[in-house]
Design an enzyme around this catalytic site. Sequence first.
Site, PDB file in Angstrom:
ATOM      1  N   ASP A  89       8.889  -4.458  -0.399  1.00  0.00           N
ATOM      2  CA  ASP A  89       7.442  -4.519  -0.603  1.00  0.00           C
ATOM      3  C   ASP A  89       6.951  -5.960  -0.542  1.00  0.00           C
ATOM      4  O   ASP A  89       7.688  -6.862  -0.160  1.00  0.00           O
ATOM      5  CB  ASP A  89       7.057  -3.844  -1.923  1.00  0.00           C
ATOM      6  CG  ASP A  89       5.837  -2.959  -1.748  1.00  0.00           C
ATOM      7  OD1 ASP A  89       4.825  -3.443  -1.192  1.00  0.00           O
ATOM      8  OD2 ASP A  89       5.876  -1.791  -2.149  1.00  0.00           O
TER       9      ASP A  89
ATOM     10  N   ASN B  90      -9.575  11.571   3.884  1.00  0.00           N
ATOM     11  CA  ASN B  90      -9.096  10.237   3.526  1.00  0.00           C
ATOM     12  C   ASN B  90      -8.302   9.654   4.684  1.00  0.00           C
ATOM     13  O   ASN B  90      -7.669  10.375   5.450  1.00  0.00           O
ATOM     14  CB  ASN B  90      -8.195  10.294   2.288  1.00  0.00           C
ATOM     15  CG  ASN B  90      -7.708   8.916   1.885  1.00  0.00           C
ATOM     16  OD1 ASN B  90      -8.506   8.066   1.489  1.00  0.00           O
ATOM     17  ND2 ASN B  90      -6.420   8.672   2.003  1.00  0.00           N
TER      18      ASN B  90
ATOM     19  N   GLU C 223     -13.784   5.560   4.997  1.00  0.00           N
ATOM     20  CA  GLU C 223     -13.051   4.504   5.696  1.00  0.00           C
ATOM     21  C   GLU C 223     -13.594   4.247   7.103  1.00  0.00           C
ATOM     22  O   GLU C 223     -13.765   3.094   7.509  1.00  0.00           O
ATOM     23  CB  GLU C 223     -11.561   4.854   5.767  1.00  0.00           C
ATOM     24  CG  GLU C 223     -10.844   4.819   4.433  1.00  0.00           C
ATOM     25  CD  GLU C 223     -10.971   6.109   3.642  1.00  0.00           C
ATOM     26  OE1 GLU C 223     -10.477   6.148   2.505  1.00  0.00           O
ATOM     27  OE2 GLU C 223     -11.559   7.088   4.162  1.00  0.00           O
TER      28      GLU C 223
END
Length: 422
Positions: free
Chosen positions: A244, A134, A197
């Site tokens: 965030d 990943n 990816e």
Amino acid sequence: MTYRDFIGRLKENGKLVEIQQPVSPIFEASRIAKKTKGPVLFHNVSGSKVIMNLLGSRDELSSMLGVPKEEIIKKLSEVSPEGEVRLVPGSPTLEVIESEVDLTKLPILTHFEKDGAPYITAGIVVSEYEGVMNASIHRLMLVGKDKLAARLVPPRHTYLLHKKAAEKGETLPVAIVLGCDPTIIYATSTRVPAGKEFEYAAALRGTPVEVFECSNGIKVPHSEIILEGYIDTKERVDEGPFVDITGTYDMVRKEPVIHITRIIHRKDPIYHGILPAGPEHLLMMGVPYEPRIYRAVGEVTTVKNVVLTEGGCCYLHAVVQIEKQTEGDAKNAIMAAFAAHTSLKHVVVVDEDINIFDPNDVEFAIATRVKGDMDILTITNVRGSSLDPRGASDGTTTKVGIDATKVLIEKENFERAIIPEE
């Protein structure tokens, strides 16, 4: 296109702001990046080069993909993660090898007044366990000269790989990539099948992605800086506060610790920093969801375009443009959009004559085409976003969809006046 090639193109096109004077990594670099908004290259942040806002607008995404801004989502929705990845024996990243690890020598930035510590914000964490790989961006808090705390979100892939390894009493090997081809940065921000990816990045750019093997066996693309290490089995520390996408502070949690065992990098590397809640953060969080919404709406009506709006943090608000054929199309589009992006809070559906990238045009559609008792859809007690400060403690929220399309049998009432060209 390499990372440095992309930066060079920005400079050639007059889109790169360069700051030559010394800049502090504590607040100052972030303050300048916020004011500048566009790509900015600092030549001296504690003696190092730092670039921010690298992919901070759709203009940069357009340049990266080689398509007009209005066609970005159509392009992204058509690309499958089936490009070629090539393993090569060497890399320019290996120009400098540091076995004595000291992360404090990197220009890791402190962005806001209540930040828990300096944060790496553009680090692509590449991991592999039992043949499953990943690559994804995680925020990484500096907690020591050779330690980082990683925010791992369940049930995403890095979290699952670490959980699986920890259950067997094994550490998870990782390599943190800083400063690589922008298509790879984008690809690792999106949701693709596990381990795809780099294949997705190769498909986006139309050429193979080259990877080389780190000393711990992790395969990574050519980059400015690579941090090699492992995620500890049990060690956890307080991670946060951190700002965030909403520009508010996320909660502090116990998160796993990454031990860094070796650093490799280019000579005179250009560190990549993403300003939390800044334009690049918003686009990297939001744009990957737009093709998902585009495809989902396309299953129920004729979709023309989709945007997650900047005012909605590129995450909570969407505008969907359709070619309306029946009176039910807009409401079907609303429900499809909510299903495709479960964090979506409010969605507006508009006709083809509305420019979805112009907030004033969208507001015009709401002002002139919406009848509140007929065109507003409210859905209560449904799963929302953990990033929404107004969400309930159990993760639920209320979602609102607005049908701002013309009434078909009265279309002439909504015709917009045009001044003919000479």
